[in-house]
Design an enzyme around this catalytic site. Sequence first.
Site, PDB file in Angstrom:
ATOM      1  N   HIS A 187       0.837  -1.218   0.000  1.00  0.00           N
ATOM      2  CA  HIS A 187       0.000   0.000   0.000  1.00  0.00           C
ATOM      3  C   HIS A 187       0.867   1.262   0.000  1.00  0.00           C
ATOM      4  O   HIS A 187       0.433   2.315   0.473  1.00  0.00           O
ATOM      5  CB  HIS A 187      -0.956   0.042   1.197  1.00  0.00           C
ATOM      6  CG  HIS A 187      -1.631  -1.268   1.474  1.00  0.00           C
ATOM      7  ND1 HIS A 187      -2.850  -1.602   0.919  1.00  0.00           N
ATOM      8  CD2 HIS A 187      -1.249  -2.338   2.201  1.00  0.00           C
ATOM      9  CE1 HIS A 187      -3.188  -2.818   1.321  1.00  0.00           C
ATOM     10  NE2 HIS A 187      -2.232  -3.292   2.086  1.00  0.00           N
ATOM     11  N   SER A 223      14.067  21.712 -16.722  1.00  0.00           N
ATOM     12  CA  SER A 223      12.837  22.462 -16.899  1.00  0.00           C
ATOM     13  C   SER A 223      13.181  23.795 -17.544  1.00  0.00           C
ATOM     14  O   SER A 223      14.243  24.355 -17.285  1.00  0.00           O
ATOM     15  CB  SER A 223      12.175  22.688 -15.542  1.00  0.00           C
ATOM     16  OG  SER A 223      11.335  23.822 -15.597  1.00  0.00           O
ATOM     17  N   LYS A 282      15.476  21.958 -11.615  1.00  0.00           N
ATOM     18  CA  LYS A 282      14.804  20.678 -11.912  1.00  0.00           C
ATOM     19  C   LYS A 282      15.643  19.727 -12.737  1.00  0.00           C
ATOM     20  O   LYS A 282      16.361  20.102 -13.644  1.00  0.00           O
ATOM     21  CB  LYS A 282      13.494  20.942 -12.676  1.00  0.00           C
ATOM     22  CG  LYS A 282      12.377  21.502 -11.842  1.00  0.00           C
ATOM     23  CD  LYS A 282      11.917  20.573 -10.729  1.00  0.00           C
ATOM     24  CE  LYS A 282      11.101  19.415 -11.246  1.00  0.00           C
ATOM     25  NZ  LYS A 282       9.779  19.823 -11.717  1.00  0.00           N
ATOM     26  N   GLU A 312       9.238   8.294 -17.356  1.00  0.00           N
ATOM     27  CA  GLU A 312       7.886   8.863 -17.495  1.00  0.00           C
ATOM     28  C   GLU A 312       7.309   8.562 -18.871  1.00  0.00           C
ATOM     29  O   GLU A 312       6.143   8.192 -19.011  1.00  0.00           O
ATOM     30  CB  GLU A 312       7.915  10.378 -17.263  1.00  0.00           C
ATOM     31  CG  GLU A 312       8.040  10.751 -15.808  1.00  0.00           C
ATOM     32  CD  GLU A 312       8.163  12.263 -15.621  1.00  0.00           C
ATOM     33  OE1 GLU A 312       7.367  12.811 -14.874  1.00  0.00           O
ATOM     34  OE2 GLU A 312       9.051  12.879 -16.225  1.00  0.00           O
TER      35      GLU A 312
END
Length: 479
Positions: free
Chosen positions: A164, A285, A291, A298
């Site tokens: 979980h 970024s 970043k 992804e």
Amino acid sequence: MSSNQLDKKSQAWSALFSEPMSELVQRYTASVFFDKRLADADITGSLAHADMLAAQGIISADDLAAIQKGMAQIREEIANGQFEWKLALEDVHLNIEARLTQLVGDAGKRLHTGRSRNDQVATDIRLWLRGEIDLVTGLLRELQTALVDVAAQNVDVILPGFTHLQVAQPVSFAHHLLAYVEMFARDEQRMQDVRRRVNQLPLGSAALAGTTYPLDRERVARTLGMEGVCQNSLDAVSDRDFAIEFAAAASLVMVHISRLSEELILWMSQNFAFIRIADRFTTGSSIMPQKKNPDVPELARGKTGRVVGHLMGLITLMKGQPLAYNKDNQEDKEPLFDTVDTLRDTLRIFVEMIGGQPNTQTGAKESGISVNADAMRAAASRGYATATDLADYLVKKGLPFRDAHEVVAHAVKTAQDQGVDLAELPLATLQGFDARIGADVFEQALTLQASLGARGTLGGTAPAQVQAQMARHRARLAG
Ligand code: ARG
């Protein structure tokens, strides 16, 4: 119809048609701009068919020689980019046949004896897909090897195992990686299983009912290295279940890649900081200078949707089709091609990211993933990951498991209130929960090493088990 006619007219197949197709209809029905990818398989299939026609005395040895010569030239023209693909000739099959006839005359026109584009295209896709399955299988093995290599360096690195997404029990990082090796090993098996059903010969089924010529289908199958001959002509020309099976197997590979991607993304986030992904697999970024984004995992996660979508497309394509061949089936190609491209690129990039490329100076492979063992250990030391071990310790001292569970729940509550780990509670406090707790509790139960070492069941996370599993994988992946 002469090859000249074939060239000029806007329809490729018959004198029966009295009006030309509009350009839109031509474009809508043509497949040449994507199915030209099957050219090599198409020529291989045609050569096997011609060889059999000659062996059966259906065409002459001279015709066969002419076909072989013409096809060799066509192969070269295609390889050099000189072949002129024509939309008016609809698909890869008619384009190649027309060029062959242009080159070798009547022998070219005899090639299609006892054959239809329906059994031809089904054969082509199977031949092509068989080759792709072999490439995918190789990549799956490379990826497993890469994961085992990284695992080998991380047997003693401990991170929290989650259920979980809550800290559950400590596990070895190698054990975690080997879970993915199991997934990709099953994917490899699935690909091999699909391959057996892909590798069956439709040719000889002709349009749908078989043919009047004395074909030797077994001979063609042997020439093409196929394992058998499709036994029902109607089925052979029409079903694409083999492509659907492949898309399903490919979807599962992508789902496994996607799960791994999700973990890499989480682990790379500052809040975990378990790993670093090398700069060459990340991007910055345009607005936030600090970043570094895990674009590769992804995108792999995103592209999984695309492959699963192709599976849905293919399976839906099949669903309403009456026997036998219908033009619907032309729609099998683009999803299948894109599935293969996406899968192969994704596997390649993961092999490179996890396995690494050889360093130009040292030759040593550097994985694109570096592990922050301290952060993993720190995370495993929070969240009471050894609570189950304390319960098991009490069971060994004679307490029934349910009671032990309850005792430890009290201990965890107290530790939580004090903001410390179980191992940081003084022995006297622990003994307050149950007098059976002795000084050996830290060594036996509460440390991460003790927790890991105790899980020696087959398939468990104890270092000895992990080593044994790694040896099994190495033997399996050798050679
Ligand atoms: N381009 C067609 C396909 O991909 C080849 C078979 C066409 N057969 C036919 N009878 N129109 O399925």
